[in-house]
Design an enzyme around this catalytic site. Structure first.
Site, PDB file in Angstrom:
ATOM      1  CG  HIS A 167      -5.160   4.895   1.978  1.00  0.00           C
ATOM      2  ND1 HIS A 167      -4.979   4.798   0.653  1.00  0.00           N
ATOM      3  CD2 HIS A 167      -5.512   3.540   2.618  1.00  0.00           C
ATOM      4  CE1 HIS A 167      -4.903   3.415   0.451  1.00  0.00           C
ATOM      5  NE2 HIS A 167      -5.411   2.722   1.536  1.00  0.00           N
ATOM      6  CD  GLU A 170      -5.948   1.122   6.287  1.00  0.00           C
ATOM      7  OE1 GLU A 170      -5.775  -0.239   5.422  1.00  0.00           O
ATOM      8  OE2 GLU A 170      -6.716   2.066   5.578  1.00  0.00           O
ATOM      9  CG  HIS A 171      -1.034   1.166   3.284  1.00  0.00           C
ATOM     10  ND1 HIS A 171      -0.683   0.079   2.335  1.00  0.00           N
ATOM     11  CD2 HIS A 171      -2.361   1.564   3.132  1.00  0.00           C
ATOM     12  CE1 HIS A 171      -1.897  -0.071   1.664  1.00  0.00           C
ATOM     13  NE2 HIS A 171      -2.763   0.784   2.236  1.00  0.00           N
ATOM     14  CD  GLU A 194      -5.388   0.070  -0.965  1.00  0.00           C
ATOM     15  OE1 GLU A 194      -6.596  -0.028  -0.261  1.00  0.00           O
ATOM     16  OE2 GLU A 194      -4.389   0.378  -0.425  1.00  0.00           O
TER      17      GLU A 194
END
Length: 446
Positions: free
Chosen positions: A71, A74-75, A151
């Site tokens: 994850h 992904e950022h 998030e």
């Protein structure tokens, strides 16, 4: 017959495939030097395109010390490359009215963009640049660490998100698929840049990369653009290596190490206006031929306004605004569950109704009318979904990474329409006989 995708080396038989699809669409697949796979679907009469760069790595692939890295990447891939700053990436898509985003799953990651067909070369260059040559700057990583923590905090504030995460953990236990996709606050705080970099180096390479595009797209031009962008990004895309093998499924998901052999009862106390409850257990692996039966079962049980859960719990009794059933499949297991959000004082009654409807389906099956409605619902949704280039791009990616074949629209409709009442009853009985977990979140007392 479905179009089969063999994992062959570039230039070998099967490395170049072309097949007609519904509505005069044409699907082509090429295995490029280095093992990169490119799949396109030309949609006549469309002036836009959606392109995606898929990497066959998800949260389940994180080693100890790397949890949360998938994850994180992904950022971070949007935070700049050796040729572009984060602002350059953002401006490139904003300047043409395009959309760019990414998604992390438990078994794959996708970076994608939707643009006008004239802007497809730009989108391919930017996304391929992001995948092949990210900076992973230490300062940007620390900034993004804070963004990811926010998030996670946002998701944690939504009890319906939390109950689904806890349900996956309850059903799948210590199996890597039981971990949250985005990581946890503790793992995100702890993972160092070196671990994120190691995770990238281990999983991002030509053999794991799949590029898919649908809409107004020229396959040969796209292949040339991908190879050029990868070379500019410093990847060696000149070898004759075959793509990385797909994940291998198993026949008995309940026997997988780490998955509990008994159901769990989980209650989380929170100050909320509603209680959220899920009951369920393991489901089907992604490639199980019964997945079409599962779709019909899911539609009849909790897939729409005429479904049993909606009618019994919401329409007849007024106990919930949202109630549904759901399923997801992975390479070696899956999950199946029934959800409802209700007043805390009604949670026991609602939980009982969820279980009663599941048991009634397992014992008595569905009616001929329910079968017809469910097949019609699924068929209409499938056809309407194929009108969108993004859906077709995603279908190509999953066909390559998950199924190893592409089933066209008519074949998919035939498989759905072939499901019988007895098929649904048998599958419902199978699922109901598996270990069952109940997860509840709400302002419960002792």
């Amino acid at each position: 017959m479905p179009l089969a995708f063999e994992l062959v080396a570039p230039g070998d038989p099967g490395s170049e495939l072309t097949a007609g699809q519904d509505g005069d669409a044409i699907v082509r697949r090429s295995v490029l030097p280095g093992g990169v796979r490119v799949l396109t679907e030309l949609m006549p009469g469309v002036r836009s395109a959606t392109v995606g760069a898929w990497v066959g790595v998800g949260s389940r692939d994180e080693r100890d010390g790397h949890h949360g890295s998938t994850h994180f990447l992904e950022h971070l891939l949007f935070k700049g490359t050796t040729r572009r700053s984060a602002m350059d990436i953002a401006e490139a898509f904003d300047a043409v009215g395009g959309e760019a985003n990414a998604s992390t799953g438990k078994e794959h990651t996708c970076y994608y963009a939707r643009i006008l067909d004239d802007d497809l070369p730009m989108a391919v260059d930017v996304i391929t640049d992001m995948v092949s040559s990210p900076r992973l700057d230490a300062d940007e990583l620390e900034t993004e660490r804070g963004v990811i923590l926010e998030e996670l905090a946002m998701n944690d504030d939504d009890p319906s998100d939390v109950v689904h995460e806890l349900f996956a953990t309850a059903v799948l236990g210590e199996h890597p698929l039981g971990r949250p996709i985005g990581g946890t606050p503790d793992t995100i705080k702890a993972v160092p840049r070196a671990a994120v970099w190691e995770h990238y180096r281990e999983h991002y390479n030509p053999r794991t990369l799949v590029v898919t595009a649908a809409g107004s797209v020229d396959h040969d031009a796209l292949c040339a653009q991908v190879l050029g962008a990868l070379t500019d990004g410093g990847w060696d895309a000149s070898s004759s290596s075959a793509p990385t093998a797909r994940r291998v499924g198993v026949d008995a998901p309940d026997a997988i190490a780490g998955i509990p052999t008994q159901g769990a009862q989980v209650t989380v106390r929170r100050t909320t206006e509603q209680a959220n409850v899920i009951i369920g257990g393991t489901g089907l692996v992604a490639t199980d031929p019964r997945r079409y039966t599962l779709s019909v079962l899911n539609a009849a049980l909790g897939g729409g306004m005429s479904s049993r859960l909606f009618q019994e719990i919401r329409e007849k009794r007024g106990l919930a605004y949202s109630t549904y059933s759901f399923a997801s499949g992975h390479a070696d297991t899956g999950i199946f569950g029934l959800y409802a959000g209700c007043a805390p004082a009604k949670v026991d009654q609602v939980t009982s109704l969820l279980e009663e409807e599941w048991e009634r389906l397992a014992n008595d099956g569905i009616t001929a009318g329910e079968l017809t409605r469910s097949i019609g619902q699924l068929s209409g949704g499938l056809v309407l979904g194929m009108e969108d280039s993004g859906a077709r791009m995603s279908r190509l990616g999953k066909a390559e990474l998950v199924f190893g074949e592409l089933t066209n629209l008519d074949e998919s409709l035939e498989l759905i329409r072939a499901v019988t009442v007895q098929d649904v009853r048998d599958l419902a009985a199978d699922l109901a006989a598996r270990p069952r977990s109940v997860v509840r979140i709400g302002p419960f007392g002792d």
